[in-house]
Design an enzyme around this catalytic site. Structure first.
Site, PDB file in Angstrom:
ATOM      1  N   GLN A   1       0.994  -1.124  -0.012  1.00  0.00           N
ATOM      2  CA  GLN A   1       0.079  -0.104  -0.037  1.00  0.00           C
ATOM      3  C   GLN A   1       0.882   1.142  -0.055  1.00  0.00           C
ATOM      4  O   GLN A   1       1.667   1.468   0.681  1.00  0.00           O
ATOM      5  CB  GLN A   1      -1.104  -0.107   1.302  1.00  0.00           C
ATOM      6  CG  GLN A   1      -1.923   1.098   1.058  1.00  0.00           C
ATOM      7  CD  GLN A   1      -2.789   1.098   2.365  1.00  0.00           C
ATOM      8  OE1 GLN A   1      -2.332   1.392   3.454  1.00  0.00           O
ATOM      9  NE2 GLN A   1      -4.036   1.089   2.107  1.00  0.00           N
TER      10      GLN A   1
ATOM     11  N   HIS B   1      -3.343   4.414  -1.621  1.00  0.00           N
ATOM     12  CA  HIS B   1      -4.115   4.686  -0.552  1.00  0.00           C
ATOM     13  C   HIS B   1      -5.046   6.055  -0.752  1.00  0.00           C
ATOM     14  O   HIS B   1      -4.458   7.297  -0.964  1.00  0.00           O
ATOM     15  CB  HIS B   1      -3.330   4.797   0.861  1.00  0.00           C
ATOM     16  CG  HIS B   1      -4.240   4.528   1.847  1.00  0.00           C
ATOM     17  ND1 HIS B   1      -5.681   4.700   2.056  1.00  0.00           N
ATOM     18  CD2 HIS B   1      -3.883   4.121   3.377  1.00  0.00           C
ATOM     19  CE1 HIS B   1      -5.971   4.410   3.265  1.00  0.00           C
ATOM     20  NE2 HIS B   1      -5.013   4.057   3.991  1.00  0.00           N
TER      21      HIS B   1
ATOM     22  N   TYR C   1      -5.958  10.537   4.377  1.00  0.00           N
ATOM     23  CA  TYR C   1      -4.693  10.932   4.119  1.00  0.00           C
ATOM     24  C   TYR C   1      -4.625  11.705   2.908  1.00  0.00           C
ATOM     25  O   TYR C   1      -5.714  12.089   2.120  1.00  0.00           O
ATOM     26  CB  TYR C   1      -3.982   9.506   3.683  1.00  0.00           C
ATOM     27  CG  TYR C   1      -3.672   8.704   5.095  1.00  0.00           C
ATOM     28  CD1 TYR C   1      -3.252   9.251   6.172  1.00  0.00           C
ATOM     29  CD2 TYR C   1      -3.928   7.462   4.948  1.00  0.00           C
ATOM     30  CE1 TYR C   1      -3.562   8.535   7.357  1.00  0.00           C
ATOM     31  CE2 TYR C   1      -3.988   6.358   6.070  1.00  0.00           C
ATOM     32  CZ  TYR C   1      -3.708   7.092   7.396  1.00  0.00           C
ATOM     33  OH  TYR C   1      -3.635   6.422   8.432  1.00  0.00           O
TER      34      TYR C   1
HETATM   35  C1  FMN Z   1      -4.120  -2.290  13.566  1.00  0.00           C
HETATM   36  C2  FMN Z   1      -4.760  -1.774  12.415  1.00  0.00           C
HETATM   37  C3  FMN Z   1      -3.829  -1.167  11.514  1.00  0.00           C
HETATM   38  C4  FMN Z   1      -4.345  -0.558  10.424  1.00  0.00           C
HETATM   39  N1  FMN Z   1      -3.737   0.114   9.325  1.00  0.00           N
HETATM   40  C5  FMN Z   1      -4.019   0.376   8.101  1.00  0.00           C
HETATM   41  C6  FMN Z   1      -3.195   0.884   7.296  1.00  0.00           C
HETATM   42  O1  FMN Z   1      -2.220   0.970   7.349  1.00  0.00           O
HETATM   43  N2  FMN Z   1      -3.755   1.313   6.007  1.00  0.00           N
HETATM   44  C7  FMN Z   1      -5.132   1.145   5.596  1.00  0.00           C
HETATM   45  O2  FMN Z   1      -5.671   1.345   4.448  1.00  0.00           O
HETATM   46  N3  FMN Z   1      -6.057   0.744   6.687  1.00  0.00           N
HETATM   47  C8  FMN Z   1      -5.459   0.154   7.867  1.00  0.00           C
HETATM   48  N4  FMN Z   1      -6.384  -0.403   8.896  1.00  0.00           N
HETATM   49  C9  FMN Z   1      -7.639  -0.505   8.288  1.00  0.00           C
HETATM   50  C10 FMN Z   1      -8.060  -1.856   7.848  1.00  0.00           C
HETATM   51  O3  FMN Z   1      -7.372  -2.063   6.636  1.00  0.00           O
HETATM   52  C11 FMN Z   1      -9.350  -2.348   7.612  1.00  0.00           C
HETATM   53  O4  FMN Z   1      -9.985  -1.466   6.580  1.00  0.00           O
HETATM   54  C12 FMN Z   1     -10.453  -2.167   8.917  1.00  0.00           C
HETATM   55  O5  FMN Z   1      -9.692  -2.914  10.109  1.00  0.00           O
HETATM   56  C13 FMN Z   1     -11.671  -2.756   8.713  1.00  0.00           C
HETATM   57  O6  FMN Z   1     -11.589  -4.290   8.413  1.00  0.00           O
HETATM   58  P1  FMN Z   1     -11.904  -4.972   9.485  1.00  0.00           P
HETATM   59  O7  FMN Z   1     -13.217  -4.946   9.990  1.00  0.00           O
HETATM   60  O8  FMN Z   1     -11.884  -6.532   8.777  1.00  0.00           O
HETATM   61  O9  FMN Z   1     -10.956  -4.974  10.483  1.00  0.00           O
HETATM   62  C14 FMN Z   1      -5.675  -0.971   9.801  1.00  0.00           C
HETATM   63  C15 FMN Z   1      -6.477  -1.551  10.826  1.00  0.00           C
HETATM   64  C16 FMN Z   1      -6.146  -2.040  12.052  1.00  0.00           C
HETATM   65  C17 FMN Z   1      -6.835  -2.894  12.889  1.00  0.00           C
END
Ligand code: FMN
Ligand code: SF4
Length: 705
Positions: free
Chosen positions: A105, A193, A198
């Site tokens: 990403q 992204h 951002y």
């Molecule tokens: C610990 C953590 C770090 C995350 N870091 C990013 C990231 O670097 N870039 C991004 O686009 N989303 C990030 N997210 C969001 C996830 O990509 C995802 O969209 C979000 O957790 C919702 O999905 P889920 O309900 O399956 O966890 C992060 C989520 C978590 C839990």
């Protein structure tokens, strides 16, 4: 029960020229394990484990195209120099060897580029905005947390630069150069992204982009920067190389924020610019208020409708995210609502999800319980940890080695700590006997699922696993020293939980004052709990409920308790921690007038941050009166007196619930040790740490037997 086949979810797929073995992605999640932008062994172990678990493609946590410029952390992947290529190649090779595909990403963090602030550079923004976000939620963060929140910025205050034409041309070039390096390292795909606030998404959003030049105003102008980046990246990597763009399907908490309809228009333009897939996430304007709406929603398939809207606007594949579980994911793909799904936290909790469902072992998938413990660490620029999976960011403990010699392990207590200890010991080949004094497994976690339904999945999973592993479970059995000794255990693991007491104030012993156990009796009709305190009518009702089995089903209790519950109309909850706050909301939803008295300065402290902020907000929205720094003084039949500073107050209460006074309790373990048994203590009995503490301490003790 016949296993569902998950045919759609497990079918092969394709994005541009890339074949994918199924439809499940790991979405980008920062692990913050890089060292000054360099991929580390920890990062490689994390992504490789998810690829080895059958995930079709893993997307790395967000990396900075111009690192350290525009970066959010010095521990995220860097793409700004060829010297980063060898590290990325090691990651790609490892993921490929595990049978997966790797996507990285690419990001410029714009107004959240903490490293810019730390280094004294202004953050790049589309426009300067007046006023800041409402940060009142931070009143429930103690000083040490506030200081850790400032880690990435070194405590400095952000300054801003409105991007001019040169800046934007530079941004586009940086993305293209990063894409070249990523492709050269053997990575299979790129995700741009353009979500989560951002730089690209701040241009896309009317809330942050107030420009009146060709980069602002209409959606076409606001999408221009993303489209230019896509064009430049595609020109660099070629037609067959997959480029995914992550967008916000909705911006929560912003009056003029992006909606799915507007993002759908932008998505069509992004496709026309050359993108090969759209990944539909969402964001919240104020992370201190709405983080549990976006980007980390607390409801299953939270962005389903946004995804459908965007899917209708494009012909390229669409990726859905937002608490996707295999069932809803399979259904959405089968219905043509999306083409792929990302499972974020669920794959942090269990990297082997895909392999398990392919093998017909859906019930063996360790569930994510939506507790936000993982992401809290990101707020501190730290490495996520998972409440239910101790191996997150420490993959070496994922492999459970067989126990050297046959051992009989006796576990006392069927809560999360006891069940996890039994599971790990049995997995390692021990003969395990688990003794539980109540009639069902789960302990206080069973009760907690009433207020926190996701906890039910963990009870079910642990129950299923210990059954599958042939743990000998003795319910309705009180473990005394003689009984335990008679089983001739090699090791006894005591997981009997915390002691719940009453405050030493006048009136605390009265019948309408319920401790955690008394309340459990009232709400669930627990056979082992003391019903003495709840009065005649309540006792009869609970007795009937028990007799006809009504109270064994949490959903049913939740529904029935909306109609009737033997708890007075005015309830005072003493203690505003995890249990007190969630209980207050539960009672308020059932028409009770609730006051929470918290002795400390902060509410909800044991909850991970975004969940704490949401819990406090929701309790207040439900009309709960929240009083911080309130010391209870006395309880009468109709009221509770308490002190704040030098002043004394009174609040009416027909029922009083004690949700404080919880402490570790090793008394039974001490008796067993005095008898000469080899005793280990886990969970709240050793140290009050709720589900996370129980799961981690149990795993550690049982893996080191
Ligand atoms: C610990 C953590 C770090 C995350 N870091 C990013 C990231 O670097 N870039 C991004 O686009 N989303 C990030 N997210 C969001 C996830 O990509 C995802 O969209 C979000 O957790 C919702 O999905 P889920 O309900 O399956 O966890 C992060 C989520 C978590 C839990
Ligand atoms: S810490 Fe909690 S929310 Fe995060 S993955 Fe683990 S169980 Fe899920």
């Amino acid at each position: 029960m016949t296993e569902r086949s998950y045919n759609s979810l497990l079918s092969t797929g394709r994005i541009a020229g890339l074949e994918l073995s199924n439809r499940v992605f790991l979405p980008a999640m920062d692990m913050n394990l890089c060292v000054e932008g360099e991929i580390s062994d920890g990062e490689i172990a994390h992504y490789t484990a998810r690829a080895a678990g059958g995930t079709a493609m893993v997307i790395t946590g967000t990396g900075a195209v111009a690192w350290p410029v525009g970066a959010t952390s010095r521990h995220q992947p860097a793409f700004s120099d060829d010297r980063f290529i060898p590290g990325i190649r090691r990651l790609a090779d490892s993921v490929h060897a595990a049978g997966g595909r790797l996507c990285m990403q690419l990001c410029h963090h714009g107004k959240t580029a903490s490293v810019d602030t730390a280094d004294g550079r202004p953050q790049l923004v589309p426009s300067l905005l007046e006023g800041g976000a409402d940060m009142s939620a931070l009143r429930d963060n103690p000083m040490d947390e506030l200081m850790r929140l400032a880690t990435a910025t070194h405590g400095k205050k952000a300054t801003y630069k409105v991007a001019d034409e040169d800046d934007l041309a530079w941004v586009v070039d940086q993305f293209a150069a990063a894409a070249r390096r990523v492709k050269a390292a053997g990575v299979d795909a790129i995700e741009i992204h353009a979500a989560h606030g951002y730089l690209l998404s701040s241009f896309l959003s009317r809330t942050y982009n107030k420009r009146d030049d060709r980069w602002g105003g209409s959606i076409e102008n606001r999408a221009r920067l993303t489209c230019e980046v896509v064009r430049a990246v595609k020109a660099t990597v070629g037609r067959e190389y997959p480029v995914i763009v992550r967008v916000n399907g909705h911006e929560y908490g912003a009056a003029d924020g992006l909606t799915a309809a507007e993002t759908a228009e932008a998505a069509a333009m992004i496709q026309a610019a050359g993108a090969d897939a759209i990944h539909v996430s969402a964001n919240a304007h104020n992370p201190f208020a709405d983080f549990t709406d976006g980007p980390l929603p607390n409801t299953v398939a939270a962005y389903r409708e946004h995804t459908k809207t965007i899917k209708r606007a494009v012909t390229i594949p669409v990726v859905a995210v937002g608490r996707m579980l295999p069932e809803v994911a399979d259904e959405m793909i089968a219905a043509g609502e999306c083409d792929f799904v990302s499972m974020g936290r669920q794959l942090l909790a269990d990297p082997d999800l895909v392999n398990k469902i392919r093998a017909g072992e859906r019930r063996s998938v360790r569930p994510c319980i939506n507790c936000y413990v993982c992401v809290e660490q990101n707020f501190f620029d730290g490495n996520p940890k998972c409440a239910v999976n101790p191996a997150l960011c420490n993959e070496k403990v994922a492999v459970l080695t067989p126990i050297a010699r046959a051992q009989h392990v006796v576990v006392i207590g069927g809560g999360p700590g006891g069940m996890e200890a039994a599971r790990v010991a049995a997995t390692r080949g021990a003969k395990v006997t688990l003794i539980e004094k109540g009639g069902r497994l789960g302990g206080t976690m069973w009760f907690s699922q009433l207020t926190t339904p996701a906890n039910a999945m963990l009870v079910d999973w642990l129950t299923h696993e210990i059954e599958r592993l042939d743990v000998d479970v003795l319910t309705n059995t009180v473990a005394d020293v003689e009984l335990v000794a008679s089983l001739r255990p090699d090791v006894v693991i005591v997981a009997t939980g915390a002691r719940r007491g009453r405050p030493a104030i006048p009136g605390a012993e009265m019948p309408h004052v319920l401790t955690g156990d008394g309340l459990r009796a009232v709400i669930t009709g627990d056979a082992d709990a003391d019903l003495g305190s709840i009065g005649g009518l309540g006792r009869v009702a609970v007795g009937v409920g028990r007799a006809i089995g009504l109270l064994n089903d949490a959903d049913r209790i939740r529904r029935l308790s909306k109609v009737w519950m033997p708890v007075g109309r005015r309830v005072v909850v003493i203690g505003g921690g995890l249990v007190g706050l969630e209980l207050a909301e539960y009672l308020a939803e059932r028409g009770r007038l609730v006051t929470v008295l918290e002795e400390g300065k902060h509410l909800g402290l044991p909850m991970a941050m975004p969940r704490r902020w949401t819990a406090v907000r929701k309790a207040a929205e439900h009309g709960v009166t929240l009083v911080r720094e309130a010391t209870p003084v006395s309880i009468s039949k109709v009221a509770v007196r308490y002190r704040v500073g030098g002043d004394e107050f009174e609040v009416r209460g027909d029922s009083v619930v004690i949700a404080s006074e919880v402490c570790a309790d090793t008394s039974f373990a001490d008796q067993l040790a005095a008898r000469g048994l080899n005793v280990k203590v886990v969970g709240d009995a050793a140290n009050v740490g709720y589900i996370e503490g129980a799961m981690h301490s149990a795993h550690e003790v049982a893996r080191e037997l």
